[in-house]
Enzyme design. Sequence first.
Site, PDB file in Angstrom:
ATOM      1  N   CYS A  57       5.026  -0.778   3.132  1.00  0.00           N
ATOM      2  CA  CYS A  57       3.791  -1.017   3.893  1.00  0.00           C
ATOM      3  C   CYS A  57       2.845  -1.919   3.104  1.00  0.00           C
ATOM      4  O   CYS A  57       2.702  -1.768   1.896  1.00  0.00           O
ATOM      5  CB  CYS A  57       3.097   0.303   4.210  1.00  0.00           C
ATOM      6  SG  CYS A  57       4.179   1.471   5.052  1.00  0.00           S
ATOM      7  N   SER A 115      10.945   2.180   4.568  1.00  0.00           N
ATOM      8  CA  SER A 115       9.972   1.134   4.875  1.00  0.00           C
ATOM      9  C   SER A 115       9.086   0.798   3.688  1.00  0.00           C
ATOM     10  O   SER A 115       8.990   1.566   2.729  1.00  0.00           O
ATOM     11  CB  SER A 115       9.082   1.603   6.033  1.00  0.00           C
ATOM     12  OG  SER A 115       8.352   2.748   5.631  1.00  0.00           O
ATOM     13  N   LYS A 172       3.980  -2.268   8.625  1.00  0.00           N
ATOM     14  CA  LYS A 172       5.132  -1.459   8.222  1.00  0.00           C
ATOM     15  C   LYS A 172       6.369  -2.335   8.391  1.00  0.00           C
ATOM     16  O   LYS A 172       6.601  -2.885   9.463  1.00  0.00           O
ATOM     17  CB  LYS A 172       5.198  -0.211   9.113  1.00  0.00           C
ATOM     18  CG  LYS A 172       6.246   0.791   8.702  1.00  0.00           C
ATOM     19  CD  LYS A 172       5.994   2.112   9.442  1.00  0.00           C
ATOM     20  CE  LYS A 172       7.210   2.991   9.482  1.00  0.00           C
ATOM     21  NZ  LYS A 172       6.944   4.240  10.222  1.00  0.00           N
ATOM     22  N   ASP A 176       6.019  16.269  13.240  1.00  0.00           N
ATOM     23  CA  ASP A 176       5.867  16.123  11.783  1.00  0.00           C
ATOM     24  C   ASP A 176       4.394  16.031  11.418  1.00  0.00           C
ATOM     25  O   ASP A 176       3.996  15.165  10.635  1.00  0.00           O
ATOM     26  CB  ASP A 176       6.650  14.898  11.306  1.00  0.00           C
ATOM     27  CG  ASP A 176       6.886  14.923   9.798  1.00  0.00           C
ATOM     28  OD1 ASP A 176       6.754  16.005   9.179  1.00  0.00           O
ATOM     29  OD2 ASP A 176       7.214  13.860   9.233  1.00  0.00           O
ATOM     30  N   LYS A 222       5.304   2.962   0.032  1.00  0.00           N
ATOM     31  CA  LYS A 222       6.736   2.835   0.309  1.00  0.00           C
ATOM     32  C   LYS A 222       7.232   4.125   0.927  1.00  0.00           C
ATOM     33  O   LYS A 222       6.858   5.210   0.486  1.00  0.00           O
ATOM     34  CB  LYS A 222       7.501   2.652  -1.014  1.00  0.00           C
ATOM     35  CG  LYS A 222       7.636   1.235  -1.491  1.00  0.00           C
ATOM     36  CD  LYS A 222       8.568   1.225  -2.697  1.00  0.00           C
ATOM     37  CE  LYS A 222       8.417  -0.063  -3.472  1.00  0.00           C
ATOM     38  NZ  LYS A 222       9.185  -0.023  -4.714  1.00  0.00           N
ATOM     39  N   GLY A 223       8.054   4.017   1.953  1.00  0.00           N
ATOM     40  CA  GLY A 223       8.696   5.202   2.514  1.00  0.00           C
ATOM     41  C   GLY A 223      10.174   5.151   2.181  1.00  0.00           C
ATOM     42  O   GLY A 223      10.615   4.275   1.431  1.00  0.00           O
ATOM     43  N   ILE A 249       0.825  -1.224   0.000  1.00  0.00           N
ATOM     44  CA  ILE A 249       0.000   0.000   0.000  1.00  0.00           C
ATOM     45  C   ILE A 249       0.849   1.258   0.000  1.00  0.00           C
ATOM     46  O   ILE A 249       0.337   2.362  -0.098  1.00  0.00           O
ATOM     47  CB  ILE A 249      -1.027   0.027   1.167  1.00  0.00           C
ATOM     48  CG1 ILE A 249      -0.349  -0.188   2.515  1.00  0.00           C
ATOM     49  CG2 ILE A 249      -2.135  -0.989   0.935  1.00  0.00           C
ATOM     50  CD1 ILE A 249      -1.297  -0.060   3.703  1.00  0.00           C
TER      51      ILE A 249
HETATM   52  N1  9ZP Z   1      -2.079   3.260  -1.616  1.00  0.00           N
HETATM   53  C1  9ZP Z   1      -1.865   3.273  -3.023  1.00  0.00           C
HETATM   54  C2  9ZP Z   1      -0.497   3.311  -3.477  1.00  0.00           C
HETATM   55  C3  9ZP Z   1      -1.292   2.027  -3.569  1.00  0.00           C
HETATM   56  C4  9ZP Z   1      -3.250   2.801  -1.113  1.00  0.00           C
HETATM   57  O1  9ZP Z   1      -4.107   2.420  -1.864  1.00  0.00           O
HETATM   58  C5  9ZP Z   1      -3.419   2.781   0.347  1.00  0.00           C
HETATM   59  C6  9ZP Z   1      -4.532   2.145   0.835  1.00  0.00           C
HETATM   60  C7  9ZP Z   1      -4.716   2.094   2.214  1.00  0.00           C
HETATM   61  O2  9ZP Z   1      -5.806   1.475   2.734  1.00  0.00           O
HETATM   62  C8  9ZP Z   1      -6.762   0.970   1.845  1.00  0.00           C
HETATM   63  C9  9ZP Z   1      -3.832   2.670   3.109  1.00  0.00           C
HETATM   64  C10 9ZP Z   1      -2.742   3.324   2.603  1.00  0.00           C
HETATM   65  C11 9ZP Z   1      -2.523   3.385   1.215  1.00  0.00           C
HETATM   66  N2  9ZP Z   1      -4.136   2.511   4.466  1.00  0.00           N
HETATM   67  C12 9ZP Z   1      -3.325   2.721   5.535  1.00  0.00           C
HETATM   68  N3  9ZP Z   1      -2.090   3.229   5.383  1.00  0.00           N
HETATM   69  C13 9ZP Z   1      -1.299   3.438   6.431  1.00  0.00           C
HETATM   70  C14 9ZP Z   1      -1.767   3.155   7.704  1.00  0.00           C
HETATM   71  C15 9ZP Z   1      -3.030   2.632   7.855  1.00  0.00           C
HETATM   72  N4  9ZP Z   1      -3.784   2.412   6.761  1.00  0.00           N
HETATM   73  N5  9ZP Z   1      -0.950   3.446   8.811  1.00  0.00           N
HETATM   74  C16 9ZP Z   1      -1.019   3.050  10.094  1.00  0.00           C
HETATM   75  N6  9ZP Z   1       0.017   3.599  10.715  1.00  0.00           N
HETATM   76  N7  9ZP Z   1       0.794   4.312   9.887  1.00  0.00           N
HETATM   77  C17 9ZP Z   1       0.143   4.365   8.641  1.00  0.00           C
HETATM   78  C18 9ZP Z   1       0.930   4.098   7.367  1.00  0.00           C
HETATM   79  C19 9ZP Z   1       1.945   2.974   7.474  1.00  0.00           C
HETATM   80  C20 9ZP Z   1       1.397   1.598   7.666  1.00  0.00           C
HETATM   81  N8  9ZP Z   1      -0.010   3.929   6.241  1.00  0.00           N
HETATM   82  C21 9ZP Z   1       0.372   4.316   4.889  1.00  0.00           C
HETATM   83  C22 9ZP Z   1       1.418   5.366   4.748  1.00  0.00           C
HETATM   84  C23 9ZP Z   1       1.993   5.162   3.384  1.00  0.00           C
HETATM   85  C24 9ZP Z   1       1.640   3.781   2.964  1.00  0.00           C
HETATM   86  C25 9ZP Z   1       0.816   3.164   4.035  1.00  0.00           C
END
Ligand code: 9ZP
Length: 298
Positions: free
Chosen positions: A41, A39, A56, A150, A35-36, A33
């Site tokens: 994800c 990291s 993550k 941040d 990339k950092g 979902i």
């Molecule tokens: N991203 C498109 C590039 C493919 C997505 O579709 C997408 C979808 C998500 O849920 C459907 C989603 C993030 C991106 N959800 C999500 N991202 C989180 C997150 C929770 N849910 N987190 C919980 N803690 N930190 C965050 C963080 C890291 C896991 N993220 C996102 C930040 C960037 C990618 C994931």
Amino acid sequence: MEPRLRRRRSRQLVATFLRDPGSGRVYRRGKLIGKGAFSRCYKLTDMSTSAVFALKVVPRGGAGRLRLRGKVEREIALHSRLHHRNIVAFHAHFADRDHVYMVLEYCSRQSLAHVLKVRRTLTEPEVRYYFRGLVSGLRYLHQQRIVHRDLKPSNFFLNKNMEVKIGDLGLAARVGPAGRCHRVLCGTPNFQAPEVVSRNGHSAKSDIWALGCIMYTVLTGTPPFAAAPLSEMYQNIRDGHYLEPTQLSPSARSLIARLLAPDPDERPSLDHLLQDDFFSQVVPEGGPTPADPVPAAL
Ligand code: 9ZP
């Protein structure tokens, strides 16, 4: 030779099934979902309960990774103790030879940055809604003597019910008795306060400044201090000099001005913030939850 080796490490495959040796839970890794810098994800499913999480993954080991490891350990130590409905829940962490894994709350509506990309700007009632959640989560962090450092729309995650969850505590820090943190900032926090730019340390009031920048950005579509060259932007920040958003309501403009006070002591506390005229407006027709701005992810 060295750079190639490092690269291979960071591209190490993440297994399809992951077992947390501490709890015995087995998870199935889903799609990527995001990339950092350090990291990757993924969507993650607990095999026995079918509960869905966000995973993550940070690579570990290898030369030059010691600092990253320290950073990740700090993030885990700090985040795993936090429990609040407006802070992304930290469910578990474990590691194997190649990676450190963090099992986090899944937010199917992604983040406020994603909403903004689709919408460009938000309405004032929507900002009231999101800020109530943000202020509540941030108040909890500050009560634990943690400054986030941040705050930005891409760190405000949204679950399926459009509840806001503050996430990414990678730059967060505990503040000392004086309430200030002088640790050098790594990365590029977006909405730096004048005292941060002038290297006078980051306090809870610097997070309040960031809220002002965010409010301005989501209502106008442009950050308040954007300027090229960078030196000009820093000068604008120090002077608290920004283009007056004349299209906004008087109460929105006045709250932005209070949040963006160059003197940190003049910025409102989180409790006073919610007592501002901007927040004592009537709830819009249709209830306090904004209409779905983005279709749910599949
Ligand atoms: N991203 C498109 C590039 C493919 C997505 O579709 C997408 C979808 C998500 O849920 C459907 C989603 C993030 C991106 N959800 C999500 N991202 C989180 C997150 C929770 N849910 N987190 C919980 N803690 N930190 C965050 C963080 C890291 C896991 N993220 C996102 C930040 C960037 C990618 C994931």
